[in-house]
Write an enzyme that holds these catalytic residues in place. Structure first.
Site, PDB file in Angstrom:
ATOM      1  N   CYS A  44       0.802  -0.869   0.284  1.00 30.18           N
ATOM      2  CA  CYS A  44      -0.451   0.113   0.246  1.00 30.18           C
ATOM      3  C   CYS A  44       1.242   1.121   0.206  1.00 30.18           C
ATOM      4  O   CYS A  44       0.605   2.157  -0.865  1.00 30.18           O
ATOM      5  CB  CYS A  44      -0.378   0.168   1.521  1.00 30.18           C
ATOM      6  SG  CYS A  44      -1.835   1.711   1.373  1.00 30.18           S
ATOM      7  N   CYS A  49      -1.742   1.363  -3.038  1.00 32.89           N
ATOM      8  CA  CYS A  49      -2.341   3.051  -2.680  1.00 32.89           C
ATOM      9  C   CYS A  49      -2.145   4.067  -2.806  1.00 32.89           C
ATOM     10  O   CYS A  49      -2.674   5.663  -3.487  1.00 32.89           O
ATOM     11  CB  CYS A  49      -3.104   2.887  -1.962  1.00 32.89           C
ATOM     12  SG  CYS A  49      -3.366   0.856  -0.721  1.00 32.89           S
ATOM     13  N   LYS A  52       0.429   5.398  -6.105  1.00 30.39           N
ATOM     14  CA  LYS A  52      -0.957   5.415  -7.230  1.00 30.39           C
ATOM     15  C   LYS A  52      -2.077   6.478  -7.273  1.00 30.39           C
ATOM     16  O   LYS A  52      -2.068   7.425  -8.177  1.00 30.39           O
ATOM     17  CB  LYS A  52      -1.848   4.251  -6.770  1.00 30.39           C
ATOM     18  CG  LYS A  52      -3.029   3.792  -7.917  1.00 30.39           C
ATOM     19  CD  LYS A  52      -4.287   4.832  -7.182  1.00 30.39           C
ATOM     20  CE  LYS A  52      -4.886   4.159  -6.229  1.00 30.39           C
ATOM     21  NZ  LYS A  52      -5.073   2.693  -5.557  1.00 30.39           N
ATOM     22  N   TYR A 179      -9.332  -3.483 -10.602  1.00 28.23           N
ATOM     23  CA  TYR A 179      -9.062  -1.974  -9.895  1.00 28.23           C
ATOM     24  C   TYR A 179      -7.405  -1.412 -11.160  1.00 28.23           C
ATOM     25  O   TYR A 179      -7.349  -0.208 -10.945  1.00 28.23           O
ATOM     26  CB  TYR A 179      -7.993  -2.811  -8.492  1.00 28.23           C
ATOM     27  CG  TYR A 179      -9.239  -2.648  -7.332  1.00 28.23           C
ATOM     28  CD1 TYR A 179      -9.338  -1.545  -6.864  1.00 28.23           C
ATOM     29  CD2 TYR A 179      -9.961  -4.106  -7.393  1.00 28.23           C
ATOM     30  CE1 TYR A 179     -10.414  -1.775  -5.896  1.00 28.23           C
ATOM     31  CE2 TYR A 179     -10.947  -3.567  -6.322  1.00 28.23           C
ATOM     32  CZ  TYR A 179     -11.179  -3.080  -5.659  1.00 28.23           C
ATOM     33  OH  TYR A 179     -11.882  -3.209  -5.029  1.00 28.23           O
ATOM     34  N   GLU A 183      -6.549   1.562 -13.276  1.00 30.56           N
ATOM     35  CA  GLU A 183      -6.117   2.600 -12.434  1.00 30.56           C
ATOM     36  C   GLU A 183      -5.219   3.585 -13.428  1.00 30.56           C
ATOM     37  O   GLU A 183      -5.105   4.277 -13.405  1.00 30.56           O
ATOM     38  CB  GLU A 183      -6.017   2.437 -11.202  1.00 30.56           C
ATOM     39  CG  GLU A 183      -7.337   2.492 -10.385  1.00 30.56           C
ATOM     40  CD  GLU A 183      -6.727   1.917  -8.761  1.00 30.56           C
ATOM     41  OE1 GLU A 183      -7.843   2.216  -8.039  1.00 30.56           O
ATOM     42  OE2 GLU A 183      -5.843   2.052  -7.928  1.00 30.56           O
ATOM     43  N   GLU A 442     -25.775  14.910  -3.086  1.00 33.77           N
ATOM     44  CA  GLU A 442     -27.280  15.092  -2.782  1.00 33.77           C
ATOM     45  C   GLU A 442     -27.945  14.929  -4.012  1.00 33.77           C
ATOM     46  O   GLU A 442     -29.140  14.743  -3.223  1.00 33.77           O
ATOM     47  CB  GLU A 442     -27.227  16.933  -2.452  1.00 33.77           C
ATOM     48  CG  GLU A 442     -27.918  17.498  -4.232  1.00 33.77           C
ATOM     49  CD  GLU A 442     -28.364  19.159  -4.603  1.00 33.77           C
ATOM     50  OE1 GLU A 442     -29.216  19.904  -3.535  1.00 33.77           O
ATOM     51  OE2 GLU A 442     -27.386  20.057  -4.577  1.00 33.77           O
TER      52      GLU A 442
END
Ligand code: NDP
Length: 452
Positions: A44, A49, A52, A179, A183, A442
């Site tokens: 990570c 993560c 990245k 993923y 990405e 919203e």
């Protein structure tokens, strides 16, 4: 009894899960050691993560600059990327985080071993030529990229190398539809690389909501990624710096880089697990019971190496549950349902709960609310991004059982909705919530009529 052992807990692997387990156990007064052979913080922090996300930010500036023109900003020059600056600034930031991990471990009282630890039997590990006895061993060695073997596969790189490239190629081929593939397709495309995504299936991110997957594919195409779905590569040939990628269809193309993002496998090779008779699955991952215990009672495992859910926050939560089981009240548990997750592709994707396909399989009667609109930024900024949202409701209980979003800030928005869904929110709760105006989020509380 305790004197039979050098440590109460010996953790192999100082990634997200291993470090959390070591620190929490040490905080409970246990004698803890943790061994790491590569880098503190694991995938990570070092090749996942964190770097990245830094690259994702880097890749979005050209679009932001383009949008700024409609808001009155004149730019005399085009943006030019200096890749070495981005790469090296990223590395400096990662080194800062490595140092923080070192401090966290030191301050916790756990002892850090720099080297490769292997299991040499129940309660025993070997590291740097030394044999160490521990009451409990925790294997938290994570995963490693998998590249299938075929003629020329040695010319492909994995996500690990993408963070340290000498230079950016002009053209890149990325293989996979999960993923990492989507990405990196967004990152390279945004950084100005002519990017081709090659996927053997017909729909990217196949375990997610199909409609959302189609929106992502469309959004990526609109941003300039060349999509090659239902396409297989047979061979790769290298002629000096040029790679020729040959497809099963007989077509071929030239590229400067081929990235295989075709999954990750558990890091269990040559770890000595067989010496403790630990059962492994065919893919090398370690099966564990509800307390993360392997088939050898003194050895536990968690995180990517057990291949339940390969996500950093899941490994961290598993570590907290394990430490509570071993040294606390034994009350903590982890619920693998309704884990919010985001894919930092462009457009971004955030999701929690069931896809429409999975909901249809598990529930007799569902209502699906959808919304698709142009983000406000683009009214003046131009561009053709969209935002798509979907709520899936079980009509019998009115509970929201799935929530999906493609578009800007999807990760940030879905994190909040994840709490609501975890708390069992109904559609009536969503309807009774006042929106924040003007925001994209919203829309989740103003969807009145079901689409189907
Ligand atoms: P994934 O398992 O997500 O995707 C692998 C992809 O490669 C799939 O599309 C698969 O195809 C394809 N594939 C597998 N084998 C082959 C093959 N032999 N030839 C061609 N294609 C193949 O893996 P990733 O590597 O993308 O990521 C690993 C894990 O890391 C993720 O599952 C996720 O848990 C984690 N991760 C999380 C991130 C986040 O939270 N944002 C970011 C990055 C990774 P098919 O679909 O047909 O099976």
């Amino acid at each position: 009894m305790s004197d039979l052992f050098d440590y109460d807990l010996f953790v192999i692997g100082a990634g997200s899960g291993g470090v959390r387990a070591a620190r929490m156990a040490a905080a409970k007064g246990k004698r803890v050691a943790i061994a790491e052979e590569r880098y503190l913080g694991g995938t990570c922090v070092n090749v996942g993560c964190v770097p990245k996300k830094l690259f994702v930010y880097a890749s979005q500036f050209p679009e932001q600059l383009h949008a700024s023109k409609g808001f009155g900003w004149n730019q005399p020059n085009e943006l030019v990327l200096d890749w070495p600056t981005l790469r090296d600034n990223k590395t400096t930031e990662i080194e800062r985080l490595n140092a923080i991990y070192q401090t966290l471990i030191d301050n916790s009282g756990a002892e850090l071993f720099d080297g490769r630890a292997t299991v040499v039997g129940p309660n025993t590990v070997s590291i740097n030529g030394k044999s160490i006895r521990a009451r409990t061993i925790l294997v938290a060695t994570g995963g490693w990229p998998f590249i299938p073997s075929f003629p020329g596969s040695e010319h492909a790189v994995s996500s690990n190398e993408m963070f340290f490239l000498d230079q950016l190629p002009k053209t890149a081929v990325i293989v996979g539809g999960g993923y990492i593939a989507v990405e990196f397709a967004g990152i390279l495309n945004g950084l100005g690389v002519d990017t081709h995504l090659v996927y053997r299936g017909s729909h990217l991110l196949k375990s997610f909501d199909r409609e959302m997957s189609d929106k992502i594919t469309l959004g990526m195409r609109n941003k300039g990624v060349h999509m090659h779905l239902e396409t297989q590569i047979t061979t790769i040939e290298k002629n000096s710096d040029i790679l020729q990628v040959n497809f099963a269809s007989g077509d071929s193309m030239s590229t400067g880089l081929v990235l295989y993002a075709t999954g990750r496998i558990a890091n269990t090779a040559e770890l000595g697990l067989e010496t403790a008779c630990i059962e492994l699955r065919k893919d090398g991952s370690i099966p564990v019971n509800q307390h993360f215990q392997t088939s050898e009672p003194s050895i536990y495992a968690l995180g990517d190496v057990i291949d339940r859910v390969q996500l950093t926050p899941v490994a961290i939560q598993e570590a907290m549950v394990l430490v509570d089981h071993l040294y606390g009240q034994g009350q903590a548990s982890i619920d693998y349902d309704n884990i919010p997750t985001a894919v930092f592709c462009q457009p971004e994707f955030g999701t929690v709960g069931l896809s429409e396909e999975a909901a249809l399989e598990s529930f007799d009667n569902i209502a699906v609310y959808t919304s698709d609109f142009k983000p406000m930024l683009q009214t003046l900024g131009g561009g053709n991004d969209r935002i798509s949202m979907k709520l899936i409701v079980d009509k019998a209980t009115d509970k929201v059982i799935g929530c999906h979003m493609v578009g800007e800030h999807a990760a940030e928005i879905i994190q909040g909705i994840g709490i609501a869904i975890k708390a069992g929110a109904t559609k009536a709760h969503f309807d009774a919530t006042v929106g924040i105006h003007p925001s994209a989020a919203e829309e989740f509380v103003t969807m009145r009529e079901p689409t189907r």
